[in-house]
Motif scaffolding. Structure first.
Motif, PDB file in Angstrom:
ATOM      1  N   ALA A  88      -7.448   5.635  -2.401  1.00 54.66           N
ATOM      2  CA  ALA A  88      -6.423   5.600  -3.457  1.00 54.66           C
ATOM      3  C   ALA A  88      -7.018   6.175  -4.732  1.00 54.66           C
ATOM      4  CB  ALA A  88      -5.952   4.168  -3.696  1.00 54.66           C
ATOM      5  N   ARG A  89      -6.235   7.019  -5.397  1.00 48.50           N
ATOM      6  CA  ARG A  89      -6.688   7.621  -6.663  1.00 48.50           C
ATOM      7  C   ARG A  89      -5.504   7.721  -7.620  1.00 48.50           C
ATOM      8  NH1 ARG A  89      -9.055  13.590  -6.422  1.00 48.50           N
ATOM      9  NH2 ARG A  89      -6.859  14.131  -6.163  1.00 48.50           N
ATOM     10  N   PHE A  90      -5.645   7.102  -8.775  1.00 48.84           N
ATOM     11  CA  PHE A  90      -4.640   7.268  -9.836  1.00 48.84           C
ATOM     12  C   PHE A  90      -5.000   8.506 -10.652  1.00 48.84           C
ATOM     13  CE2 PHE A  90      -4.157   2.808  -8.757  1.00 48.84           C
ATOM     14  CZ  PHE A  90      -2.776   2.628  -8.824  1.00 48.84           C
ATOM     15  N   ASN A  91      -4.043   9.411 -10.785  1.00 43.97           N
ATOM     16  CA  ASN A  91      -4.282  10.659 -11.511  1.00 43.97           C
ATOM     17  C   ASN A  91      -3.812  10.546 -12.960  1.00 43.97           C
ATOM     18  OD1 ASN A  91      -5.302  12.015  -9.195  1.00 43.97           O
ATOM     19  ND2 ASN A  91      -3.187  12.312  -8.475  1.00 43.97           N
ATOM     20  N   ALA A  92      -4.337  11.432 -13.785  1.00 43.77           N
ATOM     21  CA  ALA A  92      -4.027  11.388 -15.217  1.00 43.77           C
ATOM     22  C   ALA A  92      -2.536  11.616 -15.489  1.00 43.77           C
ATOM     23  CB  ALA A  92      -4.870  12.434 -15.950  1.00 43.77           C
ATOM     24  N   ASP A  93      -1.859  12.306 -14.590  1.00 44.98           N
ATOM     25  CA  ASP A  93      -0.436  12.596 -14.813  1.00 44.98           C
ATOM     26  C   ASP A  93       0.476  11.450 -14.380  1.00 44.98           C
ATOM     27  OD1 ASP A  93      -0.574  12.694 -12.090  1.00 44.98           O
ATOM     28  OD2 ASP A  93       0.112  14.770 -11.880  1.00 44.98           O
ATOM     29  N   GLY A  94      -0.120  10.314 -14.063  1.00 41.61           N
ATOM     30  CA  GLY A  94       0.698   9.156 -13.708  1.00 41.61           C
ATOM     31  C   GLY A  94       1.004   9.043 -12.225  1.00 41.61           C
ATOM     32  N   THR A  95       0.523  10.014 -11.444  1.00 41.29           N
ATOM     33  CA  THR A  95       0.743   9.922 -10.008  1.00 41.29           C
ATOM     34  C   THR A  95      -0.375   9.113  -9.354  1.00 41.29           C
ATOM     35  OG1 THR A  95      -0.427  12.016  -9.649  1.00 41.29           O
ATOM     36  CG2 THR A  95       1.977  12.115  -9.878  1.00 41.29           C
ATOM     37  N   LEU A  96      -0.065   8.633  -8.182  1.00 39.88           N
ATOM     38  CA  LEU A  96      -1.037   7.929  -7.347  1.00 39.88           C
ATOM     39  C   LEU A  96      -1.169   8.714  -6.047  1.00 39.88           C
ATOM     40  CD1 LEU A  96      -2.730   5.509  -6.206  1.00 39.88           C
ATOM     41  CD2 LEU A  96      -0.533   4.465  -5.561  1.00 39.88           C
ATOM     42  N   GLU A  97      -2.385   9.079  -5.715  1.00 39.23           N
ATOM     43  CA  GLU A  97      -2.594   9.759  -4.437  1.00 39.23           C
ATOM     44  C   GLU A  97      -3.186   8.776  -3.441  1.00 39.23           C
ATOM     45  OE1 GLU A  97      -4.345  13.443  -6.000  1.00 39.23           O
ATOM     46  OE2 GLU A  97      -3.741  14.389  -4.111  1.00 39.23           O
ATOM     47  N   VAL A  98      -2.628   8.774  -2.237  1.00 39.49           N
ATOM     48  CA  VAL A  98      -3.109   7.881  -1.182  1.00 39.49           C
ATOM     49  C   VAL A  98      -3.340   8.701   0.082  1.00 39.49           C
ATOM     50  CG1 VAL A  98      -2.550   5.899   0.291  1.00 39.49           C
ATOM     51  CG2 VAL A  98      -1.872   5.889  -2.124  1.00 39.49           C
ATOM     52  N   TRP A  99      -4.502   8.533   0.653  1.00 38.95           N
ATOM     53  CA  TRP A  99      -4.812   9.110   1.959  1.00 38.95           C
ATOM     54  C   TRP A  99      -4.890   7.941   2.937  1.00 38.95           C
ATOM     55  CZ3 TRP A  99      -6.576  10.844  -2.658  1.00 38.95           C
ATOM     56  CH2 TRP A  99      -6.597  12.223  -2.909  1.00 38.95           C
ATOM     57  N   ALA A 100      -4.042   7.914   3.911  1.00 38.63           N
ATOM     58  CA  ALA A 100      -4.026   6.750   4.801  1.00 38.63           C
ATOM     59  C   ALA A 100      -3.508   7.139   6.178  1.00 38.63           C
ATOM     60  CB  ALA A 100      -3.130   5.651   4.222  1.00 38.63           C
ATOM     61  N   PRO A 101      -4.151   6.612   7.223  1.00 42.62           N
ATOM     62  CA  PRO A 101      -3.588   6.832   8.559  1.00 42.62           C
ATOM     63  C   PRO A 101      -2.214   6.192   8.635  1.00 42.62           C
ATOM     64  CG  PRO A 101      -5.374   5.210   8.642  1.00 42.62           C
ATOM     65  CD  PRO A 101      -5.325   5.743   7.246  1.00 42.62           C
ATOM     66  N   ASN A 102      -1.221   6.947   9.083  1.00 32.83           N
ATOM     67  CA  ASN A 102       0.126   6.363   9.159  1.00 32.83           C
ATOM     68  C   ASN A 102       0.995   7.134  10.125  1.00 32.83           C
ATOM     69  OD1 ASN A 102       2.346   8.101   7.609  1.00 32.83           O
ATOM     70  ND2 ASN A 102       0.389   8.388   6.564  1.00 32.83           N
ATOM     71  N   GLN A 103       1.988   6.445  10.666  1.00 29.01           N
ATOM     72  CA  GLN A 103       2.967   7.030  11.579  1.00 29.01           C
ATOM     73  C   GLN A 103       4.328   7.147  10.920  1.00 29.01           C
ATOM     74  OE1 GLN A 103       1.281   4.108  14.932  1.00 29.01           O
ATOM     75  NE2 GLN A 103       2.961   5.341  15.721  1.00 29.01           N
ATOM     76  N   ALA A 104       4.414   6.907   9.611  1.00 27.68           N
ATOM     77  CA  ALA A 104       5.731   6.870   8.968  1.00 27.68           C
ATOM     78  C   ALA A 104       5.565   7.129   7.467  1.00 27.68           C
ATOM     79  CB  ALA A 104       6.397   5.523   9.209  1.00 27.68           C
ATOM     80  N   PRO A 105       5.389   8.410   7.078  1.00 28.49           N
ATOM     81  CA  PRO A 105       5.016   8.709   5.686  1.00 28.49           C
ATOM     82  C   PRO A 105       5.980   8.169   4.633  1.00 28.49           C
ATOM     83  CG  PRO A 105       4.679  10.630   7.074  1.00 28.49           C
ATOM     84  CD  PRO A 105       5.369   9.605   7.928  1.00 28.49           C
ATOM     85  N   GLU A 106       7.278   8.299   4.844  1.00 30.99           N
ATOM     86  CA  GLU A 106       8.213   7.850   3.805  1.00 30.99           C
ATOM     87  C   GLU A 106       8.124   6.336   3.604  1.00 30.99           C
ATOM     88  OE1 GLU A 106       8.946  10.029   6.157  1.00 30.99           O
ATOM     89  OE2 GLU A 106       9.186  11.819   4.910  1.00 30.99           O
ATOM     90  N   MET A 107       7.936   5.613   4.695  1.00 32.17           N
ATOM     91  CA  MET A 107       7.839   4.145   4.568  1.00 32.17           C
ATOM     92  C   MET A 107       6.550   3.754   3.844  1.00 32.17           C
ATOM     93  SD  MET A 107       9.195   2.903   8.309  1.00 32.17           S
ATOM     94  CE  MET A 107      10.232   4.027   9.233  1.00 32.17           C
ATOM     95  N   PHE A 108       5.470   4.457   4.149  1.00 28.92           N
ATOM     96  CA  PHE A 108       4.202   4.160   3.477  1.00 28.92           C
ATOM     97  C   PHE A 108       4.281   4.542   1.997  1.00 28.92           C
ATOM     98  CE2 PHE A 108       0.636   3.090   6.483  1.00 28.92           C
ATOM     99  CZ  PHE A 108       1.447   2.801   7.567  1.00 28.92           C
ATOM    100  N   GLN A 109       4.911   5.666   1.721  1.00 35.11           N
ATOM    101  CA  GLN A 109       5.050   6.091   0.330  1.00 35.11           C
ATOM    102  C   GLN A 109       5.812   5.048  -0.478  1.00 35.11           C
ATOM    103  OE1 GLN A 109       7.985   9.103  -0.526  1.00 35.11           O
ATOM    104  NE2 GLN A 109       6.626  10.146  -1.978  1.00 35.11           N
ATOM    105  N   ALA A 110       6.923   4.576   0.095  1.00 35.43           N
ATOM    106  CA  ALA A 110       7.743   3.586  -0.611  1.00 35.43           C
ATOM    107  C   ALA A 110       6.958   2.292  -0.833  1.00 35.43           C
ATOM    108  CB  ALA A 110       9.024   3.320   0.183  1.00 35.43           C
ATOM    109  N   ASP A 111       6.203   1.896   0.178  1.00 36.71           N
ATOM    110  CA  ASP A 111       5.464   0.642   0.047  1.00 36.71           C
ATOM    111  C   ASP A 111       4.296   0.788  -0.927  1.00 36.71           C
ATOM    112  OD1 ASP A 111       5.193  -2.162   1.080  1.00 36.71           O
ATOM    113  OD2 ASP A 111       3.174  -1.409   1.498  1.00 36.71           O
ATOM    114  N   ALA A 112       3.620   1.930  -0.879  1.00 31.29           N
ATOM    115  CA  ALA A 112       2.511   2.166  -1.816  1.00 31.29           C
ATOM    116  C   ALA A 112       3.032   2.124  -3.252  1.00 31.29           C
ATOM    117  CB  ALA A 112       1.846   3.506  -1.522  1.00 31.29           C
ATOM    118  N   ALA A 113       4.215   2.671  -3.464  1.00 29.24           N
ATOM    119  CA  ALA A 113       4.816   2.657  -4.798  1.00 29.24           C
ATOM    120  C   ALA A 113       5.066   1.226  -5.262  1.00 29.24           C
ATOM    121  CB  ALA A 113       6.119   3.453  -4.784  1.00 29.24           C
TER     122      ALA A 113
END
Lengths: 749, 148
Positions: A372-397
């Motif tokens: 997990a990395r919080f970027n200066a522009d307010g975004t969060l980058e996550v690298w994670a093994p997953n089978q369902a990107p949209e669901m992981f994105q929503a949950d990470a948010a």
């Protein structure tokens, strides 16, 4: 799992198609002349279109999937993640066939979250053996549309009619003037064109790659250590994290008696309390791990009202199994034909049996990790093994407390999955990585040890099934009543309706193809205190074992050969009858045994059928007994997925499914005592080793039925065929898995 | 501490009991060698130490001082390793691929010591776990490499 879509469609956000202005020139400049239309994907994964954007139809926008590079190689964004099942190669075959690019020229990566990729009824996940069958037509059309754009660009450049042009792999050809041009040289011009629709598709008889045993595009990298998984990634200035979880789910960390000592250990950056865990961040992962395992932690019970599922302190697998077995009755009906009650009452003979199967771990070789990395522009980058990107994105948010479009999710290839990487509460490390990155103000790479993975995996549910069959005077089954007792994974994670049966709890007992006139399949729901999840072939992984072994009990009671009885009950189902005859033929003709093999061992064969994930499968297994254990010599599998894309990958997937099915039949069970799993590594949870792998023989039957799945269907027939064969040798029915629980003696002595 | 990996000398200032696996992965960025279990159960971390297949997850750094360590990153620089990789490609062994670095290294060690292994030799040497069940393809690839 086939019913997952309607269940969770309700909870999915509609794609936000709000218009955003975007300079086409600026975008093209940034994309180095790659073939892309005037749209792009933001880092957050939302598609942005010029002007007033029409609703995005998933799988139609060429640019979202295909970028032709200046060297004419194709960068392809796959809606589905590669985890060994060969989907990246299948995508290259399907798209390459229509685009006219050799699959070897594809570089494939998993697409970011976004509405272009929701190809499964408006959703996206890699599972249910759905990837190829749900996207096959769409991906062909996409490839054909992209090829047409390249043709149009060449026609304009050369000022010739488009009808005068053809393609060869990677090039547009003008035969009349003997000119040709590489796709890479046309990509920029093609980018200015609208996406055509209704482009004719290639005729099946002209296929060069679809249907052929095309080599996998990722094999060399995977044979030389170059393939990169989530656990291999690194970002600048990151800290490494390791965690120690409360052994029993729901427990919370209280006092850390030696925190100061641990903070003084080499490389340690900081110690953090997390929900249900303590973490150490350090300059290397080994230092973090050693430090966190040195911590002396007092664990306390969860606070009242905790949102985490709490495992009872007195929970044991044994007691849970007893509880499942103690539930009586026929349960809520899922499938009924005829009138099973009167038919049972009038039967000449009743056969009854109860079966059970344990919790299973995924035990994929790559331990879970996340960056997990919080970027200066307010975004969060996550690298994670997953089978369902949209669901992981929503949950990470949600975890980070930011909007979903601020989460940039990367989905690296998976070091095995088998259902492991869906969104399961408490079973994924990325929420911890996000919390740690936030607390430390630096990027964090969190890796779970194998021991933490065995502690927090989401398990294949435990199940019990009870059967009652009625036979007529000639020994033919006239009635069958079955009840599955337990909980299904689909209901757990996608919502269960109280008066409706979760199909994932009964699939494999329901949906069977035999013509038994009166039958009923019911379910009794019992909450499983463990965290349960999807495990390769889901309900089929145990339910076909229950049903198909009981089938042999019916056959024996009626003095029928189990293969012949199956054939008779498939008399009016040509597809299935042909398939069971195909597997018998593949095995050299059906013989149940016992018989003596050339090496002097006494052997027997068992047969089973299954109808999982849109495909049909017939399996025969040959076994002997040695030192109280089953030795499996051969597995023959005939599989009918309707139509196919890559026979070599199908054969590999059947081999893989056989190995996992056999592993579950012979060896695997997760045992809980006092609310805690006993095994924390492969020494306590053995999986199939190389010396127990049988010879596997595969025949693919293309019946022309609608395309079915491939990744999972080879599994469900294996445990029942093994047990049916073993029961011939022992002379006693075996009704509980795994077989390692029981020392098996040959009835012949 | 001085460590020779793939023919190159590295001077490392690390706790000497750190497992070789984590030195390779985190200190030297050589992530081809995989962490699977940390207990020498699965073999995903297999490297060659003086030609012997060795599970790097339980091998302290200090134990390999003065030895020649070969990892998957250098496998194709070795003629036997190159044959093994070519056989792995020809037999299309990998599925998820996560265990395959260790499998390739185990096969390379076997064929360096026993160029023409019997099926029993292969069974005795190729004991790493593969959750995708590529075992039959692995055995076929070892035989293929031995004949190449």
């Amino acid at each position: 799992m086939n019913e997952m879509s309607p269940l969770h469609k309700r909870t999915v956000r509609t794609p936000d198609a709000s218009p955003v202005n975007l300079s086409r020139r600026g975008f093209l400049g940034a994309s180095l002349g790659a073939l892309v239309l005037g749209v792009s994907l933001t880092p957050g994964g939302r598609a942005l279109a010029q002007g007033a954007a029409p609703a995005i139809v998933p799988g139609t926008r060429v640019n979202a999937y295909i970028q032709i590079q200046p060297d004419s190689t194709v960068l392809f964004r796959s809606a589905f993640i590669e985890g060994g099942q060969g989907i990246f190669t299948a995508m290259a075959q399907i798209v390459g066939e229509e685009l006219d690019v050799d699959p070897t020229q594809f570089v494939v990566a998993c697409a970011p979250p976004g509405p272009d990729y929701t190809l499964i009824g408006g959703l996206r996940f890699t599972g249910g053996s759905m990837s190829v069958r749900m996207s096959y037509e769409t991906m062909r059309k996409l490839g054909a549309a992209a090829r047409r754009m390249l043709l149009e660009a060449a026609a304009t450049q050369w000022k010739v009619p488009i009808a005068a042009l053809t393609t060869q792999p990677g090039r547009v050809i003008h035969a009349a003037s003997k000119r040709s041009i590489a796709y890479g040289d046309l990509a920029k011009a093609a980018a200015a064109l609208p996406v055509p629709s209704n482009v004719p598709l290639r005729s099946r008889k002209d296929f060069r790659w679809i249907g052929k045993p095309v080599a996998r595009i990722d094999i060399r990298d995977k044979s030389t250590g170059k393939a990169t998984y989530a656990i291999d990634l690194k970002v600048d200035a990151m800290l490494y994290g390791a965690v120690q979880h409360g052994a029993r789910l729901g427990m919370e960390p209280d006092a850390l008696s030696n925190e100061d000592q641990v903070k003084a250990m080499p490389g340690v950056h900081s110690v953090h309390r997390l929900p249900g865990a303590v973490a150490v961040l350090a300059s290397s992962w080994w230092r973090a791990r050693r430090a966190v395992e040195t911590l002396e932690i007092t664990w306390t019970e969860a606070a009242p009202g905790s949102t985490v599922r709490v495992m009872p302190a007195d929970y044991s697998s044994e007691a849970h199994l007893d509880d499942l077995k103690a539930h009586t009755g026929d349960g809520l009906a899922f499938e009924t034909h005829g009138a099973v009650g009167p038919a049972l009452a009038g039967a000449a003979r009743i056969v009854e049996a109860s079966y059970d199967a344990p919790h299973l771990a995924h035990a994929q070789l790559e331990p879970p990790s996340a960056i997990a990395r919080f970027n200066a522009d307010g975004t969060l980058e996550v690298w994670a093994p997953n089978q369902a990107p949209e669901m992981f994105q929503a949950d990470a948010a949600k975890v980070a407390g930011i909007a979903p479009e601020k989460v940039i999710l990367h989905s690296p290839i998976l070091g095995g999955f088998f259902g492991r990487h869906f969104l399961y509460q408490s079973a994924n490390p990325y929420p911890q990585a996000i919390q740690l990155a936030k607390a430390a103000g630096r990027p964090v790479k969190l890796v779970w040890t194998r021991e933490e993975e065995f502690l927090r995996d989401a398990l294949r549910p435990m199940g019990v099934a009870r059967f009652r069959a009625g036979l007529d005077a000639s020994g033919m089954p006239v009635a069958l009543s079955a009840v599955a007792i337990g909980e299904g994974a689909t209901g757990r994670w996608f919502g269960r309706t109280v008066d409706k049966v979760d199909s994932s709890a009964v699939e494999g007992i329901a949906g069977k193809v035999y013509a038994i006139a009166n039958r009923r399949v019911g379910q009794i729901h019992v909450d499983d205190p463990a965290i349960i999840g999807f495990w390769r072939s889901v309900g089929h992984s145990m339910n076909d074992f229950f049903y198909e072994t009981f089938f042999d009990e019916m056959a024996d009671a009626g003095k029928q050969d189990p293969y012949e009885l199956r054939r008779r009950l498939l008399a009016d189902s040509p597809r299935h009858r042909k398939l069971i005859e195909a597997v018998a033929d593949l095995s050299g003709g059906w013989k149940r045994g016992p018989f003596t093999a050339d090496d002097g061992t006494r052997r027997a064969r068992g047969v089973a059928m299954a109808s999982p994930f849109g495909s049909e499968v017939a399996t025969i297994v040959e076994v002997s007994l040695k030192d109280g254990e089953v030795v499996v010599h051969h597995v023959w599998v005939a599989i009918d997925p309707g139509s196919i894309v890559n026979p070599a990958i199908i054969e590999a997937q059947v081999n893989s499914a056989v190995a996992l099915g056999l592993s579950s039949a012979l060896l695997e069970e997760v045992i809980y005592e006092n609310g805690v799993p006993r095994a924390r590594n492969y020494d306590g949870y053995p999986i199939l080793p190389p010396d127990r792998m049988p010879k596997v023989h595969v025949r693919i039957v293309e019946s022309g039925a609608p395309m079915g799945g491939i990744g999972e269907p080879g599994l469900p027939g294996v445990p029942p065929a093994v047990v049916n064969a073993a029961s011939v040798l022992t002379g006693k029915r075996i009704r509980s898995l795994p077989l390692s629980r029981t020392s098996l003696a040959d009835a012949a002595g | 501490m001085d460590i020779t990996i793939n023919g190159q000398l590295h001077q490392l200032d690390i706790e000497p009991d750190t497992p070789l696996l984590w030195v390779l992965r985190d200190e030297l960025g050589m992530t081809g060698t995989k962490y699977g279990c940390g207990l020498a159960q699965c073999g995903a971390c297999t490297v060659l130490v003086d030609g012997q297949a060795t599970r790097s997850c339980v091998t302290p750094l200090e134990a390999v001082a003065g030895s020649q360590v070969m990892t998957i990153e250098a496998v194709t620089q070795d003629p036997v390793g190159q044959k093994v990789v070519d056989a792995w490609v020809a037999q299309q062994v990998a599925q998820c691929g996560y265990c395959q670095s260790g499998q390739v290294m185990a096969a390379t060690a076997l064929l360096k010591q026993t160029p023409k292994p019997s099926d029993e030799d292969i069974a005795a040497a190729m004991i790493n776990l593969c959750r995708c069940g590529t075992y039959n393809a692995i055995a076929a690839a070892v035989r293929h490499a031995a004949q190449a």
